[in-house]
Design a protein around this motif. Structure first.
Motif, mmCIF file in Angstrom:
data_model
loop_
_atom_site.group_PDB
_atom_site.id
_atom_site.type_symbol
_atom_site.label_atom_id
_atom_site.label_comp_id
_atom_site.label_asym_id
_atom_site.label_seq_id
_atom_site.Cartn_x
_atom_site.Cartn_y
_atom_site.Cartn_z
ATOM 1 N N VAL A 312 4.572 -11.122 -7.282
ATOM 2 C CA VAL A 312 4.539 -10.619 -5.917
ATOM 3 C C VAL A 312 5.974 -10.408 -5.464
ATOM 4 N N ARG A 313 6.246 -9.242 -4.884
ATOM 5 C CA ARG A 313 7.588 -9.027 -4.330
ATOM 6 C C ARG A 313 7.476 -8.120 -3.116
ATOM 7 N N PRO A 314 8.411 -8.274 -2.182
ATOM 8 C CA PRO A 314 8.424 -7.335 -1.062
ATOM 9 C C PRO A 314 8.675 -5.928 -1.590
ATOM 10 N N ALA A 315 8.024 -4.940 -0.990
ATOM 11 C CA ALA A 315 8.229 -3.555 -1.412
ATOM 12 C C ALA A 315 9.599 -3.074 -0.952
ATOM 13 N N HIS A 316 10.161 -2.124 -1.704
ATOM 14 C CA HIS A 316 11.439 -1.533 -1.307
ATOM 15 C C HIS A 316 11.185 -0.518 -0.200
ATOM 16 N N PRO A 317 12.185 -0.280 0.662
ATOM 17 C CA PRO A 317 12.014 0.679 1.756
ATOM 18 C C PRO A 317 11.542 2.055 1.273
ATOM 19 N N GLU A 318 12.038 2.514 0.111
ATOM 20 C CA GLU A 318 11.612 3.835 -0.372
ATOM 21 C C GLU A 318 10.117 3.843 -0.683
ATOM 22 N N GLU A 319 9.664 2.750 -1.317
ATOM 23 C CA GLU A 319 8.246 2.656 -1.644
ATOM 24 C C GLU A 319 7.402 2.667 -0.368
ATOM 25 N N ILE A 320 7.918 1.995 0.654
ATOM 26 C CA ILE A 320 7.174 1.891 1.903
ATOM 27 C C ILE A 320 7.104 3.256 2.594
ATOM 28 N N ARG A 321 8.236 3.918 2.632
ATOM 29 C CA ARG A 321 8.247 5.218 3.298
ATOM 30 C C ARG A 321 7.332 6.204 2.573
ATOM 31 N N LEU A 327 9.529 3.469 8.099
ATOM 32 C CA LEU A 327 10.291 2.370 7.534
ATOM 33 C C LEU A 327 9.901 1.066 8.230
ATOM 34 N N PRO A 328 10.225 -0.062 7.609
ATOM 35 C CA PRO A 328 9.952 -1.350 8.260
ATOM 36 C C PRO A 328 10.534 -1.350 9.672
ATOM 37 N N GLY A 329 9.756 -1.834 10.593
ATOM 38 C CA GLY A 329 10.136 -1.775 11.998
ATOM 39 C C GLY A 329 9.111 -0.997 12.786
ATOM 40 N N SER A 330 8.416 -0.100 12.104
ATOM 41 C CA SER A 330 7.402 0.698 12.785
ATOM 42 C C SER A 330 6.123 0.791 11.957
ATOM 43 N N LEU A 331 5.877 -0.267 11.157
ATOM 44 C CA LEU A 331 4.722 -0.208 10.259
ATOM 45 C C LEU A 331 3.483 -0.832 10.903
ATOM 46 N N GLY A 332 2.344 -0.364 10.447
ATOM 47 C CA GLY A 332 1.097 -0.928 10.948
ATOM 48 C C GLY A 332 -0.057 -0.562 10.033
ATOM 49 N N GLY A 333 -1.183 -1.211 10.265
ATOM 50 C CA GLY A 333 -2.334 -0.997 9.392
ATOM 51 C C GLY A 333 -3.368 -0.046 9.969
ATOM 52 N N VAL A 334 -3.154 0.418 11.201
ATOM 53 C CA VAL A 334 -4.163 1.284 11.826
ATOM 54 C C VAL A 334 -4.254 2.593 11.057
ATOM 55 N N GLY A 335 -5.451 2.927 10.613
ATOM 56 C CA GLY A 335 -5.669 4.190 9.928
ATOM 57 C C GLY A 335 -5.343 4.157 8.453
ATOM 58 N N VAL A 336 -4.882 3.018 7.962
ATOM 59 C CA VAL A 336 -4.564 2.948 6.538
ATOM 60 C C VAL A 336 -5.834 2.625 5.764
ATOM 61 N N THR A 337 -6.196 3.518 4.845
ATOM 62 C CA THR A 337 -7.433 3.301 4.080
ATOM 63 C C THR A 337 -7.190 3.331 2.583
ATOM 64 N N ASP A 338 -6.001 3.795 2.176
ATOM 65 C CA ASP A 338 -5.778 3.955 0.743
ATOM 66 C C ASP A 338 -5.034 2.773 0.124
ATOM 67 N N LEU A 339 -4.740 1.756 0.927
ATOM 68 C CA LEU A 339 -4.063 0.581 0.385
ATOM 69 C C LEU A 339 -4.856 -0.661 0.755
ATOM 70 N N PRO A 340 -4.845 -1.675 -0.131
ATOM 71 C CA PRO A 340 -5.503 -2.934 0.238
ATOM 72 C C PRO A 340 -4.801 -3.577 1.436
ATOM 73 N N ILE A 341 -5.574 -4.131 2.336
ATOM 74 C CA ILE A 341 -5.005 -4.804 3.504
ATOM 75 C C ILE A 341 -5.509 -6.241 3.547
ATOM 76 N N LEU A 342 -4.544 -7.172 3.535
ATOM 77 C CA LEU A 342 -4.871 -8.583 3.735
ATOM 78 C C LEU A 342 -4.393 -8.979 5.124
ATOM 79 N N ALA A 343 -5.165 -9.821 5.776
ATOM 80 C CA ALA A 343 -4.721 -10.270 7.092
ATOM 81 C C ALA A 343 -4.878 -11.770 7.208
ATOM 82 N N ASP A 344 -3.941 -12.371 7.921
ATOM 83 C CA ASP A 344 -3.989 -13.809 8.133
ATOM 84 C C ASP A 344 -5.112 -14.169 9.100
ATOM 85 N N GLU A 345 -5.713 -15.320 8.856
ATOM 86 C CA GLU A 345 -6.829 -15.791 9.676
ATOM 87 C C GLU A 345 -6.496 -15.823 11.167
ATOM 88 N N ALA A 346 -5.226 -16.057 11.474
ATOM 89 C CA ALA A 346 -4.852 -16.176 12.884
ATOM 90 C C ALA A 346 -5.033 -14.855 13.627
#
Length: 564
Positions: A312-321, A327-346
RNA sequence: CGGGGUGUAGCGCAGCUUGGUAGCGCACUCGCUUUGGGAGCGAGGGGCCGUCGGUUCGAAUCCGGCCACCCCGACCA
């Protein structure tokens, strides 16, 4: 032993670069010397202490019916390939080839090798078996540090149990857990047993034995009610959030200068606990979104344990973009359907939250987790912090820095299956034994004792592990003093007390400070001044308490101190 | 692996800015004195200044590569 004949190179000054207390004192007091990063030579005093630690562990292993083995530390690749760990472990395993170009490993643990020996088990009547050894382990640590606390080469007492069923494993596990409590009590280590992640060992259940110390690297969450867990595993009871109704749909708003949770708090008045932090990880080559509450930290080990991931490793900014368009700072999961999404119980059930819009400089408010984000999996991924309510009793939790000195695992049948270990059961069926494995780091335990038993003058060994229990300080070169000291020395040796006679031609101050630095529990001071009135002094290292006693009764007086 | 730092006598350090072939304290050896809290005086021994290369008449010192070690982080049974 006579001090004049021992090799005990004490240092008058603190060695440079020895930060941890145990590292500094073991160097100064002449117990260890470094050969290279993570590899230490043990000098005679350390060898004596190590032997006593090993004797105590061996005694407790015998008490639970375990049998001592000694297996090779150089091992063939094929057994590691059969268990799947040749590929899974990576660069932490030292690997080499022989002249025939065969792949070999230096043992970092011995599940595979003990299991190979277990292939000759034939009948359920042979079980249970509890096997152990003291053997050198090699681990190519990325960053050895703190003297003996994190090294690349060390002695481990490792044991392995083979039982017919999980009830049997429970008994073997409990036997080891109890034995470990007794071992650490005898060693003087204030060990705390905690729930732990099993990591690369696999298996269903594991308990770590942790010694609180500033030199530690593991964080343990602890409660007076008895709850204790490694942060990699710990949970807490968070109060339920009271969210408002929110909006009918997420609403974008411009946040041109907001790159962090704190920026949004400060400039847009969105409290951190109402934000969804979107982390992007590469989990076994799969880009994955990990959602956390804004004020919570991710524990990567929990992510690994949840998914069963290898890497497991943090993704690089290029991979994220490339994947999300921001870029990190404006990321979110709304509308994302092509990637697995894990969320914390909280975050479960939270509404009216704020998160990034996947457009640089834009966030969304009014986000409803259930409605707006396609969370594929909910899991406990959050790091517990001090003061949060205990999951059992709701009192505030403590967070301690500790070093791991023992770890016990319920392994299951992973290794016995992989290596084809079966026995015949009573009904004639073949069954696969179930395993546990159990480890204590011997030199790390030694360091942990020093971490917890020292003062400004040096080490203060518990008598059970001290290199010598008594030091006789013979002051001056007076013949009567020498005769009295020799007499005490002979008498104590006859009684099988570990005694060292400091017969060096040194001044009293040098002898006193060396004996204190080295940490010998009791000192008998023999001097012309004392003998003039027929007495010697007996000093207890731990308390500094000194009593004068007639020469003839010094040994009796010591025996009383031992018994106390 | 990322960031920071350090390599000079056994240990702890100075010298490097401003190049001229190495010094201090402790330890060690010898002698005398001293002997209840790391003794004093005197006389000594010990260093390819991490390493390789470059600049220079000349490099511990300036420049570059490499290696090692330490610390923080990542990582880690």
């Amino acid at each position: 032993m006579r001090w004049s004949e021992m090799y005990v190179p004490t240092l008058r000054q603190d060695p440079a670069g020895a930060d941890a207390v145990s590292h500094r004192l073991l160097l100064r007091a002449g117990y260890i010397r470094q050969l290279m990063a993570g590899h230490y030579s043990l000098l005679p005093l350390a060898v004596r202490v190590r032997a006593k630690i090993i004797d105590i562990i061996r005694d407790e292993m015998s008490a639970i019916g375990a049998q001592e083995f000694l297996l090779p530390t150089m091992q063939p690749a094929d057994v590691w390939q059969k268990s799947g760990r040749w590929d899974k472990i990576g660069s932490e395993m030292f690997r080499l080839t022989d002249r025939k170009d065969a792949d070999l490993a230096l043992g970092m643990t011995h599940e595979e090798i003990f299991t190979t020996v277990a292939q000759e088990l034939r009948s359920y009547r042979d079980l249970p078996q509890r096997w152990y050894q003291f053997q050198t382990k090699f681990r190519d640590e990325p960053r050895p540090k703190s003297g003996l606390i994190r090294v690349r080469e060390f002695t481990m007492k490792d044991s392995y149990s083979f039982d017919t069923d999980s009830d049997g494993l429970d008994r073997s596990f409990a036997a080891h857990r109890d034995a470990y409590h007794r071992v650490f009590a005898r060693l003087g280590i204030p060990a705390i047993a905690v729930e732990a992640s099993s990591g690369i060992m696999g298996g269903s259940d594991s308990t770590e034995f942790m010694c609180p110390t500033d030199a530690g690297e593991d964080i343990v969450v602890h409660c007076a009610c008895g709850y204790a867990a490694n942060v990699e595993k710990a949970t807490s009871h968070l109060p339920a959030a009271a969210d408002g109704a929110g909006l009918a749909a997420p609403e974008p708003f411009d946040t041109p200068d907001a790159r962090t949770i704190e920026d949004l708090v400060r400039d847009y008045g969105v409290t951190a606990d109402r934000q969804v932090k979107t982390l992007v990880y590469v989990v076994d080559h799969q880009l994955t979104l990990v959602l956390m509450r804004g004020d919570h930290a991710l524990v990567e080990q929990k992510l690994i344990d949840t998914i069963g991931a290898v890497e497991v490793r943090p993704a690089h900014p290029e991979e994220i973009r490339a994947a999300l368009g921001a870029l990190p700072g404006s990321l979110g999961g709304v509308g994302v359907t092509d990637l697995p999404i894990l969320a914390d119980e909280a975050l479960r059930g939270r509404r009216d939250m704020t998160t990034g819009a996947n457009r640089d400089g834009v966030h969304l408010r009014g986000v409803d987790l259930d409605r707006d984000i396609a969370v594929g999996r909910w899991a406990d991924l959050r790091e517990v912090v001090a003061g949060e309510p205990c999951p059992r009793c709701r009192q505030p939790l403590d967070v301690l820095r500790t070093v791991e000195i023992g770890h016990i695992f319920k392994l299951g049948r992973r290794y016995t299956e992989a290596l084809g270990v079966t026995v015949l059961a009573a009904d004639g069926e073949r069954i696969t034994p179930i395993m546990g494995s159990y480890g204590i780091g011997v030199e790390r335990a030694l360091a942990a004792i020093v971490e917890t038993h020292h003062d400004e003058r040096g080490i203060v060994w518990p008598a059970a592990v001290a290199p010598f229990v008594v030091a006789i300080a013979q002051l001056g070169n007076d013949e009567q003093v020498a005769a009295a000291a020799e007499g005490l020395y002979a008498e104590l040796r006859a009684r099988r007390v570990d005694v060292v006679l400091d017969d060096r031609a040194e001044r009293p101050g040098v002898k006193f400070s060396d004996i204190e630095l080295v940490g010998i529990p009791y000192r008998i001071t023999v001097s012309a001044r004392g003998l003039a009135e027929g007495t010697v002094e007996v000093t207890t290292r731990a308390t500094g308490e000194t009593t004068r006693t007639p020469l003839a009764s010094a040994v009796t007086h010591l025996s009383e101190l031992f018994a106390a």
